[in-house]
Scaffold this motif. Structure first.
Motif, PDB file in Angstrom:
ATOM      1  N   ALA A  19       0.914  -1.198   0.208  1.00 45.58           N
ATOM      2  CA  ALA A  19       0.012  -0.040   0.018  1.00 45.58           C
ATOM      3  C   ALA A  19       0.955   1.081   0.042  1.00 45.58           C
ATOM      4  O   ALA A  19       2.023   1.090   0.608  1.00 45.58           O
ATOM      5  N   ALA A  20       0.312   2.465  -0.365  1.00 48.20           N
ATOM      6  CA  ALA A  20       1.011   3.778  -0.609  1.00 48.20           C
ATOM      7  C   ALA A  20       0.133   4.630  -0.625  1.00 48.20           C
ATOM      8  O   ALA A  20      -1.135   4.567  -0.750  1.00 48.20           O
ATOM      9  N   GLN A  21       0.429   5.961  -0.221  1.00 51.58           N
ATOM     10  CA  GLN A  21      -0.560   6.954  -0.318  1.00 51.58           C
ATOM     11  C   GLN A  21       0.265   8.361  -1.036  1.00 51.58           C
ATOM     12  O   GLN A  21       1.499   8.546  -0.871  1.00 51.58           O
ATOM     13  N   SER A  22      -0.457   9.003  -1.786  1.00 47.61           N
ATOM     14  CA  SER A  22       0.112  10.135  -2.165  1.00 47.61           C
ATOM     15  C   SER A  22      -0.944  11.443  -2.373  1.00 47.61           C
ATOM     16  O   SER A  22      -2.207  11.124  -2.101  1.00 47.61           O
ATOM     17  N   LYS A  23      -0.456  12.620  -2.316  1.00 44.17           N
ATOM     18  CA  LYS A  23      -1.401  13.729  -2.133  1.00 44.17           C
ATOM     19  C   LYS A  23      -1.620  14.245  -3.974  1.00 44.17           C
ATOM     20  O   LYS A  23      -0.761  14.580  -4.510  1.00 44.17           O
ATOM     21  N   CYS A 102      -8.606   2.101  -5.153  1.00 49.31           N
ATOM     22  CA  CYS A 102      -7.824   3.525  -4.438  1.00 49.31           C
ATOM     23  C   CYS A 102      -9.220   4.081  -3.580  1.00 49.31           C
ATOM     24  O   CYS A 102     -10.308   3.864  -3.970  1.00 49.31           O
ATOM     25  N   LYS A 103      -8.806   4.569  -2.485  1.00 44.03           N
ATOM     26  CA  LYS A 103      -9.681   5.418  -1.598  1.00 44.03           C
ATOM     27  C   LYS A 103      -9.128   6.823  -1.207  1.00 44.03           C
ATOM     28  O   LYS A 103      -7.825   7.070  -1.522  1.00 44.03           O
ATOM     29  N   ASP A 105      -9.009  10.074   1.178  1.00 39.03           N
ATOM     30  CA  ASP A 105      -9.104  10.688   2.372  1.00 39.03           C
ATOM     31  C   ASP A 105      -8.559  12.093   2.562  1.00 39.03           C
ATOM     32  O   ASP A 105      -8.075  12.644   1.555  1.00 39.03           O
ATOM     33  N   VAL A 121      -5.971  13.123  -0.070  1.00 42.17           N
ATOM     34  CA  VAL A 121      -4.852  12.122  -0.046  1.00 42.17           C
ATOM     35  C   VAL A 121      -5.324  10.799  -0.902  1.00 42.17           C
ATOM     36  O   VAL A 121      -6.321  10.217  -0.186  1.00 42.17           O
ATOM     37  N   ARG A 123      -4.930   6.910  -1.326  1.00 39.46           N
ATOM     38  CA  ARG A 123      -4.517   5.815  -0.804  1.00 39.46           C
ATOM     39  C   ARG A 123      -4.609   4.616  -1.535  1.00 39.46           C
ATOM     40  O   ARG A 123      -5.848   4.422  -1.907  1.00 39.46           O
ATOM     41  N   ASN A 125      -4.195   0.432  -2.132  1.00 38.92           N
ATOM     42  CA  ASN A 125      -3.890  -0.859  -1.856  1.00 38.92           C
ATOM     43  C   ASN A 125      -3.879  -1.735  -3.203  1.00 38.92           C
ATOM     44  O   ASN A 125      -4.680  -1.690  -3.933  1.00 38.92           O
TER      45      ASN A 125
END
Length: 250
Positions: A19-23, A102-103, A105, A121, A123, A125
């Motif tokens: 998993a990772a997240q980006s803005k 993708c989700k 937040d 953001v 997120r 998976n």
């Protein structure tokens, strides 16, 4: 002389997850915006590749902005922006493929000069898969083989688009400002080569009425979709499953 005979079984298995997240940000002209009432964001994945121990993915973020203009009217605007990112994953080799969900937040907004910047953001998976095979002894000349049932898991990935409609009175609507949907899956069944999912969609709609007053409505819409599940058409799977060997399909 003993002459063994072998067979090869090919299947798809899950090798890992990450998993990772980006803005993601989007700039909107703010000359007509005096106040932001609400911002909603959604992310839709598109491209996805595996290799060099990472998953490269991209997609599009869609922002819906509800605001008050200089004349105190409630308005809306929609903007989209493309994004790309990567997820580090030791199992992500070139022969693998991935499924991305993708989700969104932490949706926010801020004013920069004459512009409004909306941000979220994203997120992501990722589930990593690869095709595998193994050989096993089936018998042979002058050879006695003891057979026993075995258990292993194989994966079948498929997707389908469905559409459901719900009718309700809209004569007094002048505009739909923002809407949101949440899906609740209540039952999944597999037979005759297909997988069937059933449940409800919780629909929330914010609208403007004829007198420009906002109003909100909620609906529960039942849905049912079917998608191919080819493993359940596999004669070997059906025969082995009925004889006691277990298989799992997701």
């Amino acid at each position: 002389m003993i002459k063994p005979e072998y067979a090869t079984y090919r299947y798809t298995k899950k090798t890992g997850s990450a998993a990772a997240q980006s803005k993601v940000e989007c700039r909107v002209s703010g000359s007509e915006i005096s106040e932001i009432l609400a911002v909603r964001a959604e992310a839709y994945p598109a491209l996805c590749t595996c290799g060099d121990k990472q998953v490269d993915y991209g997609g599009k973020a869609l922002f819906t902005i509800v605001y008050v203009d200089g004349e105190k009217r409630i308005c809306r605007a929609e903007r989209g922006v493309e994004f790309s990112h990567r997820i580090a994953c030791d199992e992500a080799e070139e022969e693998c493929f991935a499924s991305i969900v993708c989700k969104v937040d932490d949706v926010s907004h801020r004013r920069e000069g004459s512009n409004i910047v909306v941000a979220a953001v994203v997120r992501a998976n990722a589930e990593i898969y690869r095709d595998e095979e193994f050989s096993y002894l089936t018998g042979g000349e002058n050879l006695a083989v003891k057979k026993e049932g075995g258990t292993f898991t194989r994966i079948s990935i498929t997707n389908v688009d469905g559409e459901e409609n719900d009718e309700f009175e809209t004569d007094y609507f002048t505009d739909v400002l923002v809407h949101g949907e949440t899906i609740y899956v209540k039952n999944v069944s597999c037979e005759n080569g297909t997988a069937k999912a059933e449940g409800e969609i919780a629909l929330n709609v914010c609208v403007l009425k004829g007198d420009d007053a906002p109003a909100s409505y909620e609906r529960l819409i039942p849905f049912s979709v079917e998608t191919p599940a080819p493993y359940f058409c596999d004669e070997n799977w059906q025969r082995e499953n009925s004889s006691g060997a277990e298989r799992n399909e997701t």
